[in-house]
Design a protein around this motif. Structure first.
Motif, PDB file in Angstrom:
ATOM      1  N   ALA A 269      -4.369  -5.304  -5.402  1.00 15.20           N
ATOM      2  CA  ALA A 269      -5.387  -4.488  -4.731  1.00 15.20           C
ATOM      3  C   ALA A 269      -4.743  -3.558  -3.704  1.00 15.20           C
ATOM      4  O   ALA A 269      -5.140  -2.395  -3.561  1.00 15.20           O
ATOM      5  N   ALA A 270      -3.734  -4.059  -2.979  1.00 12.02           N
ATOM      6  CA  ALA A 270      -3.052  -3.226  -1.983  1.00 12.02           C
ATOM      7  C   ALA A 270      -2.327  -2.060  -2.649  1.00 12.02           C
ATOM      8  O   ALA A 270      -2.335  -0.932  -2.132  1.00 12.02           O
TER       9      ALA A 270
ATOM     10  N   THR B 231       0.844  -1.198   0.000  1.00 17.05           N
ATOM     11  CA  THR B 231       0.000   0.000   0.000  1.00 17.05           C
ATOM     12  C   THR B 231       0.880   1.249   0.000  1.00 17.05           C
ATOM     13  O   THR B 231       0.619   2.218  -0.722  1.00 17.05           O
TER      14      THR B 231
ATOM     15  N   VAL C 217     -12.232  -1.548   0.075  1.00 16.89           N
ATOM     16  CA  VAL C 217     -11.128  -2.396  -0.390  1.00 16.89           C
ATOM     17  C   VAL C 217     -10.131  -2.625   0.740  1.00 16.89           C
ATOM     18  O   VAL C 217      -9.637  -3.740   0.940  1.00 16.89           O
ATOM     19  N   GLU C 218      -9.834  -1.579   1.497  1.00 13.06           N
ATOM     20  CA  GLU C 218      -8.921  -1.710   2.627  1.00 13.06           C
ATOM     21  C   GLU C 218      -9.440  -2.742   3.631  1.00 13.06           C
ATOM     22  O   GLU C 218      -8.675  -3.584   4.129  1.00 13.06           O
TER      23      GLU C 218
ATOM     24  N   VAL D 197     -12.579   3.080  -1.451  1.00 13.80           N
ATOM     25  CA  VAL D 197     -11.223   2.842  -0.975  1.00 13.80           C
ATOM     26  C   VAL D 197     -11.249   2.133   0.377  1.00 13.80           C
ATOM     27  O   VAL D 197     -10.522   1.161   0.612  1.00 13.80           O
ATOM     28  N   GLN D 198     -12.095   2.615   1.289  1.00 14.29           N
ATOM     29  CA  GLN D 198     -12.153   1.989   2.614  1.00 14.29           C
ATOM     30  C   GLN D 198     -12.713   0.559   2.535  1.00 14.29           C
ATOM     31  O   GLN D 198     -12.279  -0.321   3.278  1.00 14.29           O
TER      32      GLN D 198
ATOM     33  N   GLY E 141     -10.798  -4.466  -5.971  1.00 15.09           N
ATOM     34  CA  GLY E 141      -9.652  -3.670  -5.535  1.00 15.09           C
ATOM     35  C   GLY E 141      -9.113  -2.803  -6.655  1.00 15.09           C
ATOM     36  O   GLY E 141      -8.877  -1.601  -6.473  1.00 15.09           O
TER      37      GLY E 141
ATOM     38  N   LEU F 265      -4.857   0.411  -3.809  1.00  9.97           N
ATOM     39  CA  LEU F 265      -5.369   1.090  -2.605  1.00  9.97           C
ATOM     40  C   LEU F 265      -4.464   2.261  -2.229  1.00  9.97           C
ATOM     41  O   LEU F 265      -4.942   3.372  -1.954  1.00  9.97           O
TER      42      LEU F 265
ATOM     43  N   GLY G  48     -10.107   1.107  -6.943  1.00 10.64           N
ATOM     44  CA  GLY G  48      -8.897   1.910  -6.793  1.00 10.64           C
ATOM     45  C   GLY G  48      -8.711   2.852  -7.971  1.00 10.64           C
ATOM     46  O   GLY G  48      -8.465   4.054  -7.787  1.00 10.64           O
TER      47      GLY G  48
END
Length: 529
Positions: free
Chosen positions: A264-265, A89, A312-313, A309-310, A341, A268, A345
């Motif tokens: 995804a990270a 991330t 996916v987190e 975003v949140q 993600g 993000l 993103g």
């Protein structure tokens, strides 16, 4: 592969059983990356020069970034999945080129070696990778088939002496021309020509018969080259085998599934950075209606992007927590991370660019480069459309799998009713092939939003923003359920009808193929050979 003389300094001083916690190591890496970004990095030059800084590999290796999940006994950091996500991330927020460089080496390159190489090979190769003395990647995609592994044509033949011969070609291989060790997957046959299944080999790129083709000039991610590779009668020793013969699909799948969460990270991190810049701009920008940050419509689109975003987190945090607890997660979770993600993103990056207006469209700004670089993430390691259809097809064929996924999350009654609707839509499968593809895409997307709704609802109590995210995610699922009409595909033109329609464009735009584009001659002059 020469493994006779193992390096005596394979394990760095201090790498004992009394080692610091993985989160402390990850925190040190985050601090290093933030200092590196502020004091040493020029993303614009990376992009223009299409290359990484010469000192970067050694700097990153010294910080531990090239051995993120290599075991400590081999000189690596052995990070947990949660801390791996933290690092990526952070990388994603700084520069996509650095993030993808580290991701290819750490998630596509090293895991097949850690998982499947012989102990002797691990002892020789892994410390070199962790120290940055060599890079690694995997070669699966091929010309014409992309990442459709089962259509692979690269072949390997086993000989009576135990050695193998490799022939074929790979395409779009990140770091393919830079990696010393490449995990190559091929269709194996024995000395009598009998098929033995797809098999993985750890190939030293210095081996005769390993040829590096041209670098692809990509729209974004310009500093991480994509190469063509070809193998011509390339001889491989028995020690290069990854796992057992015919086990290549499992080895490749394990690396790619984990890599999808890392994608995804990274997305993000870029989305967080883009929204941070958009929020700063909105606070300082005054328009005819007043402060941009107080404009209701701008507040709405930024809040929705922030909710995505949140969400996916929260999703990737739950995946990592369950992996670190030793759970064997169903593939749907990894597909969901990749699909939503990367989609959410990139959507947040696009929103930030829109809020920044003309400043967002400047290629010299961070968000503009994110826009180009992270667009690839909707395609990387399987396009959104292809993976969604694949996931939906699996769930339609095995309807109990979705029920199992939902039951494991202990959903509330309202969420359970929404999940039941998804199951009902999955059971209404069309008869024609085209309709089945569309239906599978709908089911795959609904399954992803169901999982996302469940994880965000569990976190709704954490803060006002978490509550908003849970409500927003549930609303997204409800909207998609309303649009999921079984007959939606029936009005499509046939392939021939649409082809005829597009052919008619020639009357409006003519033939504008550029046939005289001046190229550069790279071949050696025959008189100088």
């Amino acid at each position: 592969m020469d493994t006779e003389a193992l390096s005596q300094d394979a394990v760095p001083p201090g790498a004992t059983d009394d080692r610091p916690e993985t989160s402390s190591r990850a925190t040190r890496m985050l601090n290093f990356l933030r200092e590196y970004a502020q004091g040493f990095l020029n993303s614009r030059l990376l992009d223009e020069r299409r290359s990484l800084p010469p000192a970067m590999v050694s700097d990153f290796a010294e910080a531990g970034l090239l051995g993120l999940q290599i075991p400590r006994r081999h000189g690596g950091q052995d990070l947990s999945h949660a801390d791996l996500n933290r690092v990526f991330t952070q990388l994603g927020a700084i520069d996509a080129n650095l993030a993808v460089f580290c991701a290819v080496h750490n998630t596509l390159g090293t895991p097949p070696i850690v998982r499947s190489a012989t102990e002797e090979v691990k002892g020789y190769v892994l410390p070199r990778l962790a120290r940055g003395q060599a890079l690694t990647t995997s070669a699966i995609s091929e010309p014409g088939i992309g990442s459709h592994v089962r259509a692979m044509t690269t072949s390997a033949t086993r000989h009576a002496d135990g050695w193998y011969t490799l022939n074929g070609a790979k395409k779009w291989i990140s770091l393919g021309g830079d990696a010393r060790y490449v995990n190559v997957f091929a269709r194996l046959r024995d000395e009598q020509g009998r098929p033995m299944g797809i098999t993985g080999f750890l190939v030293d790129s210095r081996t005769p018969g390993f040829d590096i083709g041209p670098e692809m000039l990509t729209l974004g991610l310009r500093a991480v080259p994509q190469y063509d590779l070809s193998f011509r009668e390339l001889r491989i020793p028995p020690s290069a085998l990854l796992g057992v013969e015919g086990d290549g699909l499992d080895t490749a799948k394990a690396a790619f599934m984990a890599g999808r969460v890392v994608l995804a990270a990274m997305a993000l991190g870029a989305a967080m950075r883009s929204l941070e810049l958009a929020q700063r701009f909105a606070k300082g920008r005054t328009v005819a209606t007043g402060s941009l940050a107080e404009n209701g419509r701008i507040r709405q689109i930024l809040a929705e992007a922030g909710a995505g975003v949140q969400a996916v987190e929260t999703l990737i945090a739950q995946i990592a927590a369950r992996e670190d607890a030793g759970e064997d997660l169903p593939d749907a979770w990894y597909f969901c991370a990749k699909i939503l993600g990367c989609e959410l993103g990139w959507s947040a990056i696009d929103t930030a660019l829109q809020v920044l207006a003309a400043r967002g469209y400047l290629d010299t700004n961070t968000v503009g480069q994110h826009f180009r670089d992270y667009r690839l993430f909707r395609i990387f390691e399987g396009s959104t459309e292809a993976i969604t259809v694949y996931l939906g097809t699996m769930l339609v064929r095995n309807p109990g799998e979705l029920v199992k996924l939902v039951d494991q999350a202990h959903p509330t009654a309202p969420l359970l009713r929404l999940a039941d609707q998804v199951t009902q839509i999955g059971a209404d499968r069309p008869d024609d092939a085209g309709g089945r593809h569309i239906h599978a895409a709908v089911v795959g997307e609904l399954a992803c939003w169901t999982l996302l709704t469940m994880v965000t609802s569990e976190a709704a109590h954490r803060s006002p923003m978490h509550a908003y995210t849970a409500s927003w995610t549930e609303h997204q699922l409800e909207q998609r359920l309303r649009r999921a009409r079984p007959a939606a595909h029936r009005d499509l033109p046939s392939p021939a009808e649409f082809a005829a329609h597009v052919a008619g464009y020639a009357g409006a735009i003519g033939d504008v193929d550029q046939r005289r584009w001046p190229g550069e001659e790279w071949r050696t002059d025959p008189l100088l050979r």
